[in-house]
Design a protein around this motif. Structure first.
Motif, PDB file in Angstrom:
ATOM      1  N   VAL A   1       1.442  14.270  -2.042  1.00 53.39           N
ATOM      2  CA  VAL A   1       0.426  14.834  -2.937  1.00 53.39           C
ATOM      3  C   VAL A   1      -0.787  15.273  -2.124  1.00 53.39           C
ATOM      4  O   VAL A   1      -1.364  16.346  -2.332  1.00 53.39           O
ATOM      5  CB  VAL A   1      -0.006  13.806  -4.005  1.00 53.39           C
ATOM      6  N   LEU A   2      -1.138  14.414  -1.182  1.00 53.71           N
ATOM      7  CA  LEU A   2      -2.297  14.712  -0.332  1.00 53.71           C
ATOM      8  C   LEU A   2      -2.079  16.015   0.432  1.00 53.71           C
ATOM      9  O   LEU A   2      -2.964  16.878   0.496  1.00 53.71           O
ATOM     10  CB  LEU A   2      -2.471  13.548   0.649  1.00 53.71           C
TER      11      LEU A   2
ATOM     12  N   MET B   1       0.842  -1.214   0.000  1.00 49.87           N
ATOM     13  CA  MET B   1       0.000   0.000   0.000  1.00 49.87           C
ATOM     14  C   MET B   1       0.866   1.248   0.000  1.00 49.87           C
ATOM     15  O   MET B   1       1.700   1.427   0.866  1.00 49.87           O
ATOM     16  CB  MET B   1      -0.891  -0.013   1.249  1.00 49.87           C
ATOM     17  N   ASN B   2       0.707   2.057  -0.967  1.00 48.59           N
ATOM     18  CA  ASN B   2       1.540   3.244  -1.088  1.00 48.59           C
ATOM     19  C   ASN B   2       0.652   4.481  -1.182  1.00 48.59           C
ATOM     20  O   ASN B   2       0.139   4.812  -2.241  1.00 48.59           O
ATOM     21  CB  ASN B   2       2.427   3.109  -2.339  1.00 48.59           C
ATOM     22  N   ILE B   3       0.480   5.120  -0.046  1.00 52.03           N
ATOM     23  CA  ILE B   3      -0.350   6.328  -0.049  1.00 52.03           C
ATOM     24  C   ILE B   3       0.537   7.542  -0.287  1.00 52.03           C
ATOM     25  O   ILE B   3       1.540   7.717   0.404  1.00 52.03           O
ATOM     26  CB  ILE B   3      -1.106   6.464   1.288  1.00 52.03           C
ATOM     27  N   GLU B   4       0.170   8.328  -1.262  1.00 53.51           N
ATOM     28  CA  GLU B   4       1.003   9.473  -1.621  1.00 53.51           C
ATOM     29  C   GLU B   4       0.704  10.643  -0.691  1.00 53.51           C
ATOM     30  O   GLU B   4      -0.041  11.550  -1.031  1.00 53.51           O
ATOM     31  CB  GLU B   4       0.746   9.865  -3.071  1.00 53.51           C
TER      32      GLU B   4
ATOM     33  N   GLU C   1      -0.096  18.472  -0.402  1.00 55.48           N
ATOM     34  CA  GLU C   1      -0.142  19.588  -1.348  1.00 55.48           C
ATOM     35  C   GLU C   1      -1.577  19.961  -1.676  1.00 55.48           C
ATOM     36  O   GLU C   1      -1.938  21.141  -1.715  1.00 55.48           O
ATOM     37  CB  GLU C   1       0.575  19.212  -2.646  1.00 55.48           C
TER      38      GLU C   1
END
Lengths: 76, 419
Positions: free
Chosen positions: A7-8, A1-4, A10
Motif C-alpha cells: 500500500v505504501l 508488526m505488519n507494515i503494508e 502504491e
C-alpha cells in the motif's frame, strides 16, 4: 508488526505520478497561453495559434477536474 | 447539556485552545509558499485559508468517533483528566515549536500528549504499539521523501517545459495554480484536524455522561471546533510561515506551484488510499524538493535538520508533558487546577517571549533584516546562515539536547524555565 509495504508503495507511486502529470499539464496550459502574444507578433498561421489555444484550455480543464475530484474526496 | 461539570467544561475549553493552536501552527502548510512567492498577499492568504478551514470543518459527514484512530485503547478507562493532560502537552509543545518557528505536526503533538497521559494513568497496555508505528512513525518517515521527490521531479519538468517562455508571462499562471492547490490543502486541513478536536470534545462529553455513548458530535461542538481552528488560522503562525516559505529555500513561482501541488496531491491521494501521510511532513518535504529541483536552487540543510529534530521530539516531548500533567491532574481538584495554572503560565511566558522578536504579516517575507542581525547573535548557537528569527536558535538549542538525552524533567520544564 505488519507494515503494508505494498500500500505504501502504491501511495508513493500514485502521489509522484499524479503530481508530475498535473504540474506537467498545467505548465503546458500556461506555456500555450504565454506564447500567444509572441506567436501573433511573429505572424504565425492563425490555425496553429487557435489549435494551441484549444489545447491549453483542455489542459486547464483537466486540472480543474482534478481539483473538483479533490474536493469530492475531501467531502465524501 | 444540562449538567456539564467544571472538569468537562475545562476539557472542552482546553480542546478548543488546542484547536486554535492547531490552526495557527498549520497555516504554514497551506499558505507558506503562496505567501513567499507573492501569489497572495499575506493577510488575504490567511483569510482564505481560515474560511476554507471553517468550511472544511462542516464538510465531512464522516464523524470522528475516536480521537486517536486506534492508537489508544479508549475503552480502557480514559478519564477526562487524562484527556485534559494530553491536551496540555499538545498545546505547550505546539507553542514551543511555534516560538522556534518550526513546522511540527499538531496531530503528532496531540497523539503524543494523549499517549503520555494514558501511559501515566492507565499503563502501557492501553497503547497499541502497532498503530503508533503504522499511523504515526511510518507515515512521518515516508511523507517528506514522497512529497519531496514528487516536488523535485515536478519542478524539473515544469522548468523544462516552460524554458522558452517569458518568465513574467508565466509566473501569473503559476501563481493562480498555486492558489488552487493551497485551497485544497486548507480544505483538507479543516476537515481532518477540526474533526480531531470534535472527537476529543465528544469523548469528554460522553465520559462525563452528558452524551450517550457513540453519539455524534452536537452542532455546537462542530461549530465551535470549526470557528476555533479558523480563528487560529486567521491569526497565522507567521514564524512558521517564514521558516517554510523563506527559510528552507528561495521559492520562485514555478517551484511554489510544484511544491503546493505535490503537497495537495500527496495528502489527498494518501488519505484516499487509506495510508494518510502526515500533512506537515508532506508540505515541508515538498518545499525541500522544489528547492532541489531548480537549477541553482539552494536548500538550507541546517534549517531542515532543525525541523527534522523537532519532528522526532514532538511525540516524546508532548508525551512527557502529558504524562506529568496526568500524574498531577489525577490528584483531584487541586491537581487539575495546578495543571491548568501551569498551562496558562506557560502559554503566557511563551507569548511574552515571542513579543521580543515579533513576526507578523508585515515582515513575514522580510528576511534581509534577520540576515543582517545573524552573524553577531547567532554565532554561539552553531547554526547555519539561514534566515530565521533569533529566538529560534536560543530555544532549539535548549530543547534538542534535553530531548536527545531523554531526561524526563528537562523537556516539561521548558515552559517554566522560560518564565
Amino acid at each position: 508488526m505488519n507494515i503494508e509495504w505494498s500500500v505504501l508503495g502504491e501511495v508513493a507511486l500514485v502521489s509522484v505520478l499524479l503530481t508530475i502529470a498535473l504540474v506537467g499539464l498545467f505548465t503546458v496550459g500556461i506555456v500555450t497561453g504565454a506564447n500567444q502574444g509572441g506567436a501573433a507578433a511573429a505572424g504565425r498561421p492563425r490555425l496553429g495559434a487557435a489549435l494551441s489555444r484549444v489545447g491549453g484550455y483542455a489542459c486547464f480543464a483537466l486540472c480543474a477536474a482534478a481539483v473538483g475530484y479533490g474536493i469530492y474526496l475531501i467531502a465524501f | 447539556m444540562e449538567h456539564i461539570t467544571l472538569l468537562i467544561a475545562i476539557v472542552i475549553v482546553t480542546a478548543l485552545a488546542f484547536d486554535f493552536t492547531n490552526g495557527f501552527h498549520d497555516t504554514a502548510n497551506a499558505m507558506a509558499t503562496t505567501i513567499s512567492t507573492g501569489a497572495m498577499k499575506p493577510k488575504a492568504a490567511v483569510a482564505m485559508s481560515a474560511v476554507l478551514n471553517l468550511v472544511g470543518a462542516f464538510l465531512s459527514v464522516e464523524v470522528a468517533r475516536t480521537i486517536s484512530g486506534g492508537i489508544i485503547d479508549e475503552s480502557a478507562g480514559v478519564q477526562p483528566e487524562v484527556i485534559f493532560a494530553g491536551l496540555v502537552g499538545a498545546i505547550l509543545w505546539n507553542l514551543l515549536t511555534w516560538l522556534a518557528g518550526l513546522p511540527s505536526s499538531s496531530s503528532h503533538a496531540l497523539f503524543g500528549g494523549l499517549i503520555g497521559a494514558t501511559i501515566a494513568s492507565v499503563g502501557l497496555d492501553a497503547i497499541h504499539g502497532d498503530a503508533v508505528v503504522m499511523k504515526v512513525i511510518v507515515p512521518a518517515l515516508v511523507a517528506p521523501l514522497v512529497a519531496g521527490f514528487a516536488a523535485m521531479a515536478a519542478t524539473r519538468l515544469t522548468y523544462r517545459v516552460a524554458r522558452n517562455t517569458d518568465e513574467r508571462a508565466t509566473s501569473k499562471g503559476y501563481r493562480a495554480g498555486q492558489i488552487g492547490s493551497a485551497a485544497l490543502v486548507s480544505l483538507a486541513h479543516g476537515t481532518n484536524d477540526a474533526q480531531k478536536t470534535m472527537g476529543v470534545m465528544t469523548l469528554a462529553l460522553i465520559a462525563g455522561g452528558v452524551l450517550a455513548p457513540d453519539s455524534d458530535p452536537p452542532m455546537w461542538v462542530i461549530a465551535s471546533a470549526g470557528i476555533a481552528i479558523a480563528l487560529g488560522t486567521y491569526l497565522g503562525g507567521w514564524r512558521i510561515i517564514r521558516t517554510l516559505g523563506k527559510g528552507i529555500t528561495d521559492i520562485q513561482p514555478p517551484q511554489g506551484f510544484a511544491a503546493q501541488t505535490s503537497a495537495a496531491t500527496t495528502i489527498l491521494a494518501s488519505s484516499h488510499m487509506g495510508f494518510a501521510l502526515s500533512t506537515t511532513q508532506v508540505c515541508s518535504g515538498a518545499v525541500m524538493g522544489c528547492g532541489l529541483g531548480r537549477k541553482g536552487g539552494v536548500v538550507h540543510w541546517s534549517t531542515a535538520r532543525r525541523m527534522v529534530v523537532a519532528w522526532g521530539l514532538t511525540l516524546p516531548a508532548a508525551g512527557i508533558i502529558g504524562a506529568l500533567g496526568a500524574l498531577l491532574a489525577e490528584q483531584g481538584t487541586w491537581g487539575v487546577s495546578a495543571v491548568l495554572a501551569l498551562l496558562i503560565a506557560g502559554s503566557i511566558a511563551i507569548y511574552v517571549r515571542s513579543r521580543k522578536e515579533p513576526v507578523d504579516h508585515s515582515n513575514v517575507n522580510d528576511v534581509n533584516g534577520v540576515n543582517d542581525a545573524q552573524p553577531a547573535e547567532a554565532a554561539p548557537a552553531e547554526s547555519g546562515p539561514e534566515p530565521a528569527p533569533v529566538p529560534l536558535q536560543v530555544t532549539i538549542t535548549r530543547t534538542a539536547p534535553a530531548g536527545r538525552a531523554g531526561e524526563e524533567p528537562s523537556v516539561p520544564d521548558q515552559p517554566t524555565t522560560t518564565v
